[in-house]
Motif scaffolding. Structure first.
Motif, PDB file in Angstrom:
ATOM      1  N   THR A 164      66.692 102.908  83.024  1.00 43.33           N
ATOM      2  CA  THR A 164      65.847 103.398  81.941  1.00 43.33           C
ATOM      3  C   THR A 164      65.200 104.725  82.329  1.00 43.33           C
ATOM      4  N   TYR A 167      62.120 106.705  76.981  1.00 40.77           N
ATOM      5  CA  TYR A 167      62.468 105.811  75.873  1.00 40.77           C
ATOM      6  C   TYR A 167      63.811 106.236  75.273  1.00 40.77           C
ATOM      7  N   GLY A 168      64.685 105.253  75.057  1.00 41.35           N
ATOM      8  CA  GLY A 168      65.940 105.523  74.363  1.00 41.35           C
ATOM      9  C   GLY A 168      66.957 106.303  75.160  1.00 41.35           C
TER      10      GLY A 168
END
Length: 266
Positions: A164, A167-168
């Motif tokens: 990760t 975000y996204g």
């Protein structure tokens, strides 16, 4: 070189067979240990409205047809301990999804089967800590320590699919391949590594352009296998279309991967 390829999810028997047929040239490569991959259920879709698959019973029937017609070894995901016994009757490799890579009961139950295990490294995991997931499986099978040799002996593999990054988005730390390879054979998941989780308004996006680039880089670092979700028409795929390759794109990439593998092995 282990090659795991197939659609993200079983859409129907016709499309599944079409993809399996298109992968025959790759499966027949004498330098490749080939596994056909497809999921009967995608239990971790972003949205409740997203297509999940045909379910356990129908999905296993579809996979069994592929095995009977093409002779492929099979890999599929499991999400619950209650699925292990039935799935293990059909497939050769049980895959532990990335979000479940620390689920002790699931790993132990899967390790009680006769199947090989492919544990996907969670996007949230320190690669060094994946040795403990490996050790859960090894000890269940009678081993004592998480080493490359014992993992190979007991049929336990790890897959790297990125970490990760904000975000996204995901990023691949190539050091993780070398770290995890100290205690297990490592398969690089090229197409999930370019996924953009939740990046397409209620579903995951991605950018397949970068999958070959990352796969070549991973091969130069040193890997034991390549995972690639493929579809004959990625734009119309019901899951993970934006980060999928076509069978012909994977065939081209495979030739590059094998050439790199020859170089680093001398």
């Amino acid at each position: 070189m282990i090659i795991i390829a197939g659609p993200c999810v079983i859409e129907n028997d016709e499309i599944l067979e079409e993809i399996a047929e298109a992968l025959k040239p790759i499966s027949q490569n004498k330098e490749v240990d080939f596994y056909f991959k497809a999921s009967f259920d995608k239990a971790n879709r972003t949205s409740l409205e997203s297509y999940r698959g045909p379910g356990l019973e129908k999905g296993l029937e579809s996979l069994a047809k592929i095995k009977q017609k093409f002779g492929y070894k099979l890999l599929t995901d499991i999400h619950e301990t209650t699925q292990v016994q039935e799935v293990a009757k059909v497939v050769d490799v049980l895959q532990i999804p990335a979000f479940l890579c620390r689920q002790t009961d699931l790993i132990v139950e899967a390790a009680k089967s006769s199947c090989k295990l492919n544990i996907k490294k969670g996007q949230f995991m320190n690669p060094l800590d994946m040795q403990y997931s490996v050790l859960k499986a090894i000890k269940t099978r009678g081993g004592e320590e998480a080493t490359f040799k014992q993992s190979l002996e007991y049929g336990i593999y790890l897959s790297e699919r990125g970490s990760t990054f904000g975000y996204g988005n995901l990023v691949v730390d190539m050091r993780s391949l070398a770290i995890m390879r100290e205690f297990a054979p490592v398969i690089f998941d090229a197409t999930h590594a370019v996924q953009m989780p939740g990046g397409a308004k209620g579903k995951s996006g991605g950018d397949a352009r970068f999958a070959p680039l990352l796969a070549r880089a991973a091969s130069a670092v040193g890997i034991d296998g390549l995972f690639s979700e493929v579809h004959t028409n990625p734009k119309n795929a019901l899951s993970d279309g934006p980060n999928m390759l076509t069978p012909s794109e994977l065939k081209t990439l495979l030739s590059q991967i094998l050439e790199i593998n020859h170089i680093i092995k001398g």
